[in-house]
Design a protein around this motif. Structure first.
Motif, PDB file in Angstrom:
ATOM      1  N   VAL A   1      45.152  44.040  19.986  1.00 27.60           N
ATOM      2  CA  VAL A   1      45.549  44.954  21.051  1.00 27.60           C
ATOM      3  C   VAL A   1      44.826  44.551  22.321  1.00 27.60           C
ATOM      4  O   VAL A   1      43.686  44.071  22.281  1.00 27.60           O
ATOM      5  N   LEU A   2      45.496  44.704  23.455  1.00 27.56           N
ATOM      6  CA  LEU A   2      44.908  44.400  24.758  1.00 27.56           C
ATOM      7  C   LEU A   2      44.419  45.689  25.403  1.00 27.56           C
ATOM      8  O   LEU A   2      45.086  46.735  25.310  1.00 27.56           O
ATOM      9  N   GLY A   3      43.278  45.603  26.065  1.00 28.60           N
ATOM     10  CA  GLY A   3      42.708  46.772  26.718  1.00 28.60           C
ATOM     11  C   GLY A   3      41.704  46.371  27.778  1.00 28.60           C
ATOM     12  O   GLY A   3      41.416  45.190  27.997  1.00 28.60           O
ATOM     13  N   TYR A   4      41.157  47.389  28.420  1.00 28.51           N
ATOM     14  CA  TYR A   4      40.162  47.193  29.475  1.00 28.51           C
ATOM     15  C   TYR A   4      38.788  47.529  28.928  1.00 28.51           C
ATOM     16  O   TYR A   4      38.589  48.581  28.311  1.00 28.51           O
ATOM     17  N   MET A   5      37.843  46.637  29.164  1.00 25.67           N
ATOM     18  CA  MET A   5      36.464  46.825  28.742  1.00 25.67           C
ATOM     19  C   MET A   5      35.696  47.485  29.881  1.00 25.67           C
ATOM     20  O   MET A   5      35.478  46.877  30.938  1.00 25.67           O
ATOM     21  N   LEU A   6      35.279  48.754  29.698  1.00 28.69           N
ATOM     22  CA  LEU A   6      34.560  49.482  30.738  1.00 28.69           C
ATOM     23  C   LEU A   6      33.052  49.387  30.583  1.00 28.69           C
ATOM     24  O   LEU A   6      32.312  49.445  31.568  1.00 28.69           O
ATOM     25  N   GLU A   7      32.591  49.261  29.351  1.00 24.45           N
ATOM     26  CA  GLU A   7      31.143  49.186  29.125  1.00 24.45           C
ATOM     27  C   GLU A   7      30.604  47.848  29.621  1.00 24.45           C
ATOM     28  O   GLU A   7      31.113  46.774  29.283  1.00 24.45           O
ATOM     29  N   GLY A   8      29.606  47.896  30.455  1.00 23.99           N
ATOM     30  CA  GLY A   8      28.974  46.704  30.977  1.00 23.99           C
ATOM     31  C   GLY A   8      29.747  46.019  32.082  1.00 23.99           C
ATOM     32  O   GLY A   8      29.413  44.888  32.446  1.00 23.99           O
ATOM     33  N   THR A   9      30.788  46.676  32.601  1.00 29.40           N
ATOM     34  CA  THR A   9      31.598  46.089  33.669  1.00 29.40           C
ATOM     35  C   THR A   9      31.325  46.829  34.965  1.00 29.40           C
ATOM     36  O   THR A   9      31.309  48.066  34.996  1.00 29.40           O
ATOM     37  N   ASN A  10      31.113  46.104  36.029  1.00 25.39           N
ATOM     38  CA  ASN A  10      30.855  46.693  37.339  1.00 25.39           C
ATOM     39  C   ASN A  10      32.148  46.715  38.154  1.00 25.39           C
ATOM     40  O   ASN A  10      32.779  45.677  38.351  1.00 25.39           O
ATOM     41  N   PHE A  11      32.500  47.896  38.622  1.00 25.86           N
ATOM     42  CA  PHE A  11      33.681  48.070  39.459  1.00 25.86           C
ATOM     43  C   PHE A  11      33.246  48.547  40.840  1.00 25.86           C
ATOM     44  O   PHE A  11      32.467  49.500  40.956  1.00 25.86           O
ATOM     45  N   ASN A  12      33.746  47.899  41.840  1.00 23.61           N
ATOM     46  CA  ASN A  12      33.445  48.292  43.217  1.00 23.61           C
ATOM     47  C   ASN A  12      34.454  49.355  43.645  1.00 23.61           C
ATOM     48  O   ASN A  12      35.428  49.083  44.357  1.00 23.61           O
ATOM     49  N   SER A  13      34.232  50.582  43.178  1.00 27.27           N
ATOM     50  CA  SER A  13      35.185  51.662  43.425  1.00 27.27           C
ATOM     51  C   SER A  13      34.424  52.949  43.710  1.00 27.27           C
ATOM     52  O   SER A  13      33.597  53.384  42.888  1.00 27.27           O
ATOM     53  N   ASP A  14      34.707  53.551  44.855  1.00 29.46           N
ATOM     54  CA  ASP A  14      34.100  54.840  45.175  1.00 29.46           C
ATOM     55  C   ASP A  14      34.642  55.962  44.294  1.00 29.46           C
ATOM     56  O   ASP A  14      33.920  56.907  43.960  1.00 29.46           O
ATOM     57  N   ALA A  15      35.914  55.851  43.906  1.00 26.19           N
ATOM     58  CA  ALA A  15      36.505  56.890  43.053  1.00 26.19           C
ATOM     59  C   ALA A  15      35.861  56.895  41.682  1.00 26.19           C
ATOM     60  O   ALA A  15      35.612  57.964  41.103  1.00 26.19           O
ATOM     61  N   LEU A  16      35.562  55.701  41.118  1.00 26.63           N
ATOM     62  CA  LEU A  16      34.899  55.655  39.808  1.00 26.63           C
ATOM     63  C   LEU A  16      33.474  56.181  39.895  1.00 26.63           C
ATOM     64  O   LEU A  16      33.007  56.860  38.960  1.00 26.63           O
ATOM     65  N   GLU A  17      32.790  55.896  40.990  1.00 25.65           N
ATOM     66  CA  GLU A  17      31.439  56.442  41.143  1.00 25.65           C
ATOM     67  C   GLU A  17      31.464  57.961  41.232  1.00 25.65           C
ATOM     68  O   GLU A  17      30.567  58.637  40.697  1.00 25.65           O
ATOM     69  N   ALA A  18      32.495  58.506  41.880  1.00 21.21           N
ATOM     70  CA  ALA A  18      32.618  59.964  41.947  1.00 21.21           C
ATOM     71  C   ALA A  18      32.902  60.550  40.571  1.00 21.21           C
ATOM     72  O   ALA A  18      32.420  61.647  40.237  1.00 21.21           O
ATOM     73  N   ILE A  19      33.656  59.839  39.746  1.00 22.65           N
ATOM     74  CA  ILE A  19      33.934  60.323  38.385  1.00 22.65           C
ATOM     75  C   ILE A  19      32.670  60.278  37.544  1.00 22.65           C
ATOM     76  O   ILE A  19      32.389  61.212  36.770  1.00 22.65           O
ATOM     77  N   GLU A  20      31.884  59.214  37.659  1.00 22.69           N
ATOM     78  CA  GLU A  20      30.653  59.097  36.864  1.00 22.69           C
ATOM     79  C   GLU A  20      29.628  60.146  37.250  1.00 22.69           C
ATOM     80  O   GLU A  20      28.880  60.638  36.398  1.00 22.69           O
ATOM     81  N   SER A  21      29.584  60.503  38.520  1.00 19.72           N
ATOM     82  CA  SER A  21      28.625  61.524  38.966  1.00 19.72           C
ATOM     83  C   SER A  21      29.145  62.935  38.783  1.00 19.72           C
ATOM     84  O   SER A  21      28.397  63.896  39.018  1.00 19.72           O
ATOM     85  N   SER A  22      30.387  63.111  38.362  1.00 20.56           N
ATOM     86  CA  SER A  22      30.959  64.438  38.166  1.00 20.56           C
ATOM     87  C   SER A  22      30.460  65.035  36.857  1.00 20.56           C
ATOM     88  O   SER A  22      30.336  64.343  35.830  1.00 20.56           O
ATOM     89  N   LYS A  23      30.186  66.331  36.872  1.00 23.83           N
ATOM     90  CA  LYS A  23      29.733  67.013  35.656  1.00 23.83           C
ATOM     91  C   LYS A  23      30.874  67.194  34.657  1.00 23.83           C
ATOM     92  O   LYS A  23      30.650  67.216  33.450  1.00 23.83           O
TER      93      LYS A  23
END
Length: 519
Positions: free
Chosen positions: A375-397
């Protein structure tokens, strides 16, 4: 009763008097003298009087071979099928002095198609004397002459376009343009173009009229979410009449989000479209962007108007897909349409035999996956994304603790041959590549993208339903000899396990059909 017995005849009382009978001055036939015209019988009138005199028996029809249209004087070109009412009307308008008589019937006479002749039988009626009507039929022969119309003449000349539509998408691949190309071919939306030129970030379509370009833009809006801008350039102006001539340019930008992209939505936008999770997959591109949350199977739509008010870019695309191996899978029982929510344990294919890293995630592909599948997928663990929206999601409670390590996208068939022979094919548009031809590396990338698009067509039934697939029955001898016997023997069953398209879904390609005479 005796038939030979004499019978008394009663005189006729009040009977009408018959008119005087005279003889025809030409043939001597008895005729009614009160209604005869010039002491001639009807047969002599037909032989001596010609009501079609002055109507021409031959004419010329001008036909454009490029666009299959007929010239309607003085300068109009109309479309008419052979032996149609439109063509018959055009033939009758070419005849002079036809308005002096009454047309009662007109029909085509069959001629050989290669004779370049059209024959029409016309029946007219006119009054030759007081109370005497005469009807006569005659044939008119039309010679079909070839003449190029102005629109076709312009199409063979450079820089004669009046409106240009520049379609662009700011992505690193052209999968969306491959899909858009098939939709344009299926609906014949490019039939009015005089030139199609391929650019680095998209395609330019050139039209001879402004309304043709506007109709093409309306088609684009009905299939993909776009943003349109218009500009015009003054060509000439008449100071006496005030008439001005412009060239129009339309900029059409397609949303940069493509199918199977991973998207990180702004939190405010995610709440406004149904309070969906901000980390979603794009599972379809239509008139709007269709999003899917693989953890809950919740779906949402982002229309073109909503997107361009708050644009967002994909977090990762298909070039970033990683191959995983399914170690274990268990269904949760939640189903929505073709999706089945399941809990799955996967390992990265490149990590097998190197480490024991196993990732747990939820997926919507529970109906298609089994233990041991790729199966094909996206690896999120250990991957750096230059995205302000993802940083807002990570800092969201609310969503910071819900970000998975892996997001699975689609099933993969690693043993499928890349350039295998298919029983189907897709048509391509004739495009002008311009002055700069693609390099060898760019051509290899384009071939890989087209191969990926063909695989998506094989795997997705909804995608196939929107396209026109044709039978690939015409194979040359060179293609048949390319596959050796040894290569055929080495083909395994795993190569045949990939999705296939049945012959019932394919159309016949009439352009490649040939008529062979039986000896």
């Amino acid at each position: 009763m005796d038939l030979d017995a004499p019978m008394a005849m009663a005189p006729l009382m009040g009977s009408a008097r018959t008119g005087a009978t005279i003889l025809c001055c030409n043939c001597g036939a008895p005729i009614d003298g009160t209604s005869s015209a010039g002491a001639l019988c009807y047969d002599c009138i037909k032989s001596t009087v010609d009501i079609s005199q002055g109507i021409q028996r031959e004419a010329t029809l001008h036909f454009c071979k490029d666009c299959d249209r007929w010239l309607l004087p003085p300068a109009s070109w109309v479309t008419a099928a052979p032996e149609s009412r439109e063509l018959l009307s055009l033939c009758l308008k070419k005849l002079r002095n036809l308005g002096k008589v009454r047309i009662t019937d007109a029909r085509f006479i069959w001629t050989e198609p290669h004779s370049r002749r059209v024959k029409v039988q016309v029946t007219v009626q006119d009054q030759v004397a007081d109370g005497v009507l005469m009807q006569q039929s005659f044939e008119v022969t039309y010679v079909v002459a070839s003449q190029q119309c102005k629109d076709c003449a312009k199409s063979y000349t450079a820089n004669v376009w009046r409106a240009a539509v520049q379609v662009r998408q700011k992505v690193t691949h052209k999968r969306t343009f491959l899909f858009l190309e098939q939709l344009i071919l299926k609906h014949q939306a490019h039939r009015d173009t005089i030139n199609i030129k391929e650019e680095r970030d998209g395609i330019d379509f050139y039209f001879a009229q402004k309304n043709q370009a506007e109709g093409f833009i309306s088609f684009l809006k009905s299939v993909v979410p776009v943003l349109t801008k218009e500009s015009r350039h003054l060509i000439s102006a008449d100071t006496h009449t005030g008439n001005k001539s412009y060239k129009y340019n339309y900029s059409v930008e397609i949303v940069p989000v493509c199918r199977d992209d991973l998207v990180a939505l702004p939190l405010k936008l995610a709440k406004s479209i149904g309070n969906i999770s901000p980390l979603v997959l794009c599972h379809r591109i239509g008139t709007s962007v269709n999003l899917l949350d693989p953890n809950t199977l919740q779906t949402a739509e982002v229309s073109a108007d909503i997107y361009w008010r708050a644009p967002f870019h994909p977090l990762a695309g298909t070039p970033d897909l990683v191959e995983f191996i399914v170690m274990d899978i268990e269904s949760t029982g939640v189903r929505k349409g073709k999706w089945l929510l399941s809990e799955v344990q996967v390992a990265r294919a490149s990590d097998l035999g190197v480490n024991d890293n196993v990732y747990f995630t939820r997926t919507h592909l529970g109906q298609h996956l089994h233990a041991g599948d790729s199966v094909l997928g996206y690896m999120l663990e250990g991957t750096n994304f230059n995205s302000d929206a993802l940083e807002a999601i990570e800092s969201s409670k609310a969503y910071g603790s819900m970000i998975p390590d892996v997001v699975l996208v689609k099933k993969h068939y690693p043993n499928r041959r890349r350039n295998r022979k298919r029983n189907w094919k897709l048509k391509r548009m004739a495009k002008d590549e311009g002055e700069l031809l693609p390099k060898a590396s760019d051509q290899a990338k384009m071939d890989a993208e087209y191969e990926m698009f063909l695989r998506d067509v094989e795997e997705d039934e909804e995608l196939r339903a929107a396209l026109a697939l044709y039978k690939n029955s015409l194979k040359t001898k060179r293609e048949a000899d390319a596959m050796s016997i040894a290569d055929t023997d080495m083909m395994t069953e795993a190569e045949e396990d990939g999705p296939k398209i049945s012959m019932d879904e394919l159309l016949d390609d009439f352009e490649e059909m040939e008529i062979q005479d039986k000896e």
